[in-house]
Scaffold this motif. Structure first.
Motif, PDB file in Angstrom:
ATOM      1  N   ASN A  21       8.722   9.774  -0.071  1.00 12.57           N
ATOM      2  CA  ASN A  21       7.829   9.279   0.968  1.00 12.57           C
ATOM      3  C   ASN A  21       8.440   9.451   2.355  1.00 12.57           C
ATOM      4  O   ASN A  21       7.762   9.846   3.302  1.00 12.57           O
ATOM      5  CB  ASN A  21       7.477   7.816   0.714  1.00 12.57           C
ATOM      6  CG  ASN A  21       6.227   7.379   1.434  1.00 12.57           C
ATOM      7  OD1 ASN A  21       5.550   8.135   2.106  1.00 12.57           O
ATOM      8  ND2 ASN A  21       5.909   6.118   1.291  1.00 12.57           N
ATOM      9  N   SER A  55      -1.076  12.765   1.663  1.00 10.28           N
ATOM     10  CA  SER A  55      -0.335  11.499   1.710  1.00 10.28           C
ATOM     11  C   SER A  55      -1.083  10.393   0.968  1.00 10.28           C
ATOM     12  O   SER A  55      -0.459   9.556   0.319  1.00 10.28           O
ATOM     13  CB  SER A  55      -0.042  11.086   3.153  1.00 10.28           C
ATOM     14  OG  SER A  55      -1.216  10.739   3.832  1.00 10.28           O
ATOM     15  N   LEU A  56      -2.414  10.379   1.042  1.00  9.12           N
ATOM     16  CA  LEU A  56      -3.178   9.372   0.302  1.00  9.12           C
ATOM     17  C   LEU A  56      -3.045   9.565  -1.208  1.00  9.12           C
ATOM     18  O   LEU A  56      -2.877   8.587  -1.946  1.00  9.12           O
ATOM     19  CB  LEU A  56      -4.655   9.407   0.698  1.00  9.12           C
ATOM     20  CG  LEU A  56      -4.994   8.775   2.035  1.00  9.12           C
ATOM     21  CD1 LEU A  56      -6.486   8.895   2.302  1.00  9.12           C
ATOM     22  CD2 LEU A  56      -4.561   7.328   2.102  1.00  9.12           C
ATOM     23  N   TYR A  58      -0.514  10.927  -2.709  1.00 14.12           N
ATOM     24  CA  TYR A  58       0.843  10.491  -3.018  1.00 14.12           C
ATOM     25  C   TYR A  58       0.909   8.965  -3.109  1.00 14.12           C
ATOM     26  O   TYR A  58       1.543   8.419  -4.019  1.00 14.12           O
ATOM     27  CB  TYR A  58       1.834  10.991  -1.965  1.00 14.12           C
ATOM     28  CG  TYR A  58       3.188  10.366  -2.146  1.00 14.12           C
ATOM     29  CD1 TYR A  58       4.054  10.840  -3.121  1.00 14.12           C
ATOM     30  CD2 TYR A  58       3.573   9.259  -1.401  1.00 14.12           C
ATOM     31  CE1 TYR A  58       5.277  10.229  -3.326  1.00 14.12           C
ATOM     32  CE2 TYR A  58       4.794   8.647  -1.603  1.00 14.12           C
ATOM     33  CZ  TYR A  58       5.631   9.138  -2.568  1.00 14.12           C
ATOM     34  OH  TYR A  58       6.834   8.531  -2.779  1.00 14.12           O
ATOM     35  N   GLN A  59       0.273   8.254  -2.154  1.00 11.07           N
ATOM     36  CA  GLN A  59       0.311   6.787  -2.154  1.00 11.07           C
ATOM     37  C   GLN A  59      -0.333   6.224  -3.422  1.00 11.07           C
ATOM     38  O   GLN A  59       0.191   5.277  -4.014  1.00 11.07           O
ATOM     39  CB  GLN A  59      -0.395   6.215  -0.915  1.00 11.07           C
ATOM     40  CG  GLN A  59       0.192   6.639   0.407  1.00 11.07           C
ATOM     41  CD  GLN A  59       1.665   6.403   0.554  1.00 11.07           C
ATOM     42  OE1 GLN A  59       2.212   5.408   0.070  1.00 11.07           O
ATOM     43  NE2 GLN A  59       2.345   7.314   1.221  1.00 11.07           N
ATOM     44  N   PHE A  62       2.076   6.731  -6.279  1.00  4.27           N
ATOM     45  CA  PHE A  62       3.166   5.765  -6.172  1.00  4.27           C
ATOM     46  C   PHE A  62       2.736   4.385  -6.652  1.00  4.27           C
ATOM     47  O   PHE A  62       3.432   3.733  -7.429  1.00  4.27           O
ATOM     48  CB  PHE A  62       3.694   5.676  -4.739  1.00  4.27           C
ATOM     49  CG  PHE A  62       4.435   4.400  -4.471  1.00  4.27           C
ATOM     50  CD1 PHE A  62       5.665   4.174  -5.052  1.00  4.27           C
ATOM     51  CD2 PHE A  62       3.876   3.412  -3.681  1.00  4.27           C
ATOM     52  CE1 PHE A  62       6.339   2.981  -4.840  1.00  4.27           C
ATOM     53  CE2 PHE A  62       4.543   2.225  -3.463  1.00  4.27           C
ATOM     54  CZ  PHE A  62       5.776   2.011  -4.038  1.00  4.27           C
ATOM     55  N   PHE A  63       1.575   3.922  -6.199  1.00  4.01           N
ATOM     56  CA  PHE A  63       1.134   2.588  -6.590  1.00  4.01           C
ATOM     57  C   PHE A  63       0.827   2.526  -8.086  1.00  4.01           C
ATOM     58  O   PHE A  63       1.097   1.506  -8.727  1.00  4.01           O
ATOM     59  CB  PHE A  63      -0.065   2.130  -5.762  1.00  4.01           C
ATOM     60  CG  PHE A  63       0.331   1.705  -4.376  1.00  4.01           C
ATOM     61  CD1 PHE A  63       1.208   0.649  -4.184  1.00  4.01           C
ATOM     62  CD2 PHE A  63      -0.149   2.366  -3.267  1.00  4.01           C
ATOM     63  CE1 PHE A  63       1.599   0.253  -2.909  1.00  4.01           C
ATOM     64  CE2 PHE A  63       0.227   1.982  -1.992  1.00  4.01           C
ATOM     65  CZ  PHE A  63       1.104   0.925  -1.809  1.00  4.01           C
ATOM     66  N   VAL A 122      -0.104   4.217   7.356  1.00  2.00           N
ATOM     67  CA  VAL A 122      -0.134   4.007   5.903  1.00  2.00           C
ATOM     68  C   VAL A 122       1.202   4.387   5.280  1.00  2.00           C
ATOM     69  O   VAL A 122       1.742   3.657   4.437  1.00  2.00           O
ATOM     70  CB  VAL A 122      -1.296   4.803   5.260  1.00  2.00           C
ATOM     71  CG1 VAL A 122      -1.159   4.862   3.749  1.00  2.00           C
ATOM     72  CG2 VAL A 122      -2.629   4.198   5.649  1.00  2.00           C
ATOM     73  N   MET A 123       1.757   5.520   5.691  1.00  2.00           N
ATOM     74  CA  MET A 123       3.027   5.960   5.102  1.00  2.00           C
ATOM     75  C   MET A 123       4.166   5.002   5.468  1.00  2.00           C
ATOM     76  O   MET A 123       5.008   4.692   4.619  1.00  2.00           O
ATOM     77  CB  MET A 123       3.345   7.389   5.535  1.00  2.00           C
ATOM     78  CG  MET A 123       2.431   8.414   4.893  1.00  2.00           C
ATOM     79  SD  MET A 123       2.839  10.099   5.334  1.00  2.00           S
ATOM     80  CE  MET A 123       4.031  10.455   4.045  1.00  2.00           C
ATOM     81  N   SER A 126       3.789   1.874   3.499  1.00  2.00           N
ATOM     82  CA  SER A 126       4.166   2.163   2.121  1.00  2.00           C
ATOM     83  C   SER A 126       5.688   2.227   1.965  1.00  2.00           C
ATOM     84  O   SER A 126       6.226   1.762   0.967  1.00  2.00           O
ATOM     85  CB  SER A 126       3.534   3.484   1.679  1.00  2.00           C
ATOM     86  OG  SER A 126       3.997   3.856   0.417  1.00  2.00           O
ATOM     87  N   GLN A 130       7.741  -0.006  -0.573  1.00  2.30           N
ATOM     88  CA  GLN A 130       8.649   0.595  -1.552  1.00  2.30           C
ATOM     89  C   GLN A 130      10.037   0.003  -1.446  1.00  2.30           C
ATOM     90  O   GLN A 130      10.680  -0.281  -2.457  1.00  2.30           O
ATOM     91  CB  GLN A 130       8.712   2.113  -1.355  1.00  2.30           C
ATOM     92  CG  GLN A 130       7.481   2.827  -1.839  1.00  2.30           C
ATOM     93  CD  GLN A 130       7.512   4.299  -1.492  1.00  2.30           C
ATOM     94  OE1 GLN A 130       7.833   4.672  -0.371  1.00  2.30           O
ATOM     95  NE2 GLN A 130       7.160   5.134  -2.443  1.00  2.30           N
TER      96      GLN A 130
END
Length: 139
Positions: A21, A55-56, A58-59, A62-63, A122-123, A126, A130
């Motif tokens: 990230n 990126s969305l 990826y998020q 991750f979640f 957002v990143m 996040s 994390q």
């Protein structure tokens, strides 16, 4: 025995996602800033849109993985669970807030795409989550 050992080291997966990230944030933000005026003029709205969508995705991945890890570790990460933001040191939060403020100012002065601003916020949020989850899983 194997499950206990596995549980002990699952936080490393979140650490790997944190590093990814961070690298994505640095890559996307530096590329966009260098590619926009006054430094350059080669970044397009399609580039920013691709970065935003990437990126969305990826998020969400991750979640989903964090949710699976929390089930394996039997630790609650839902809205009613622990507040992982409280596990993050105040200087780290302050640094992220300053970076977000700088990005807001930069995008408003140069009239950049709002998607870039949203993506960065957002990143960075996040990244904070994390970091807090890693501390929570580790202890």
């Amino acid at each position: 025995m194997v499950l206990r050992s596995m549980k002990k080291h699952l936080w490393i997966i979140n650490l790997i996602f944190l590093v990814i990230n961070l690298l994505l944030f640095l890559c996307f933000s530096v590329y966009t800033i260098i590619g926009s005026k006054p430094f350059g003029d080669f970044i397009t709205d399609k580039d920013i849109e691709f970065q935003f969508v990437f990126s969305l995705i990826y998020q969400f991945i991750f979640f989903a993985i964090s949710w699976i890890i929390s089930k394996v570790l039997k630790k609650d990460l839902s809205y009613k669970g622990p507040d992982v933001i409280k596990l993050i040191p105040k200087p780290v939060i302050l640094i992220v807030v300053v970076i977000i403020a700088a990005i807001i100012i930069y995008t408003s002065i140069l009239k950049m795409s709002i998607m870039f601003l949203i993506m960065c916020i957002v990143m960075l949020f996040s990244i904070l989550i994390q970091y807090g989850i890693i501390k929570y899983f580790r202890y």
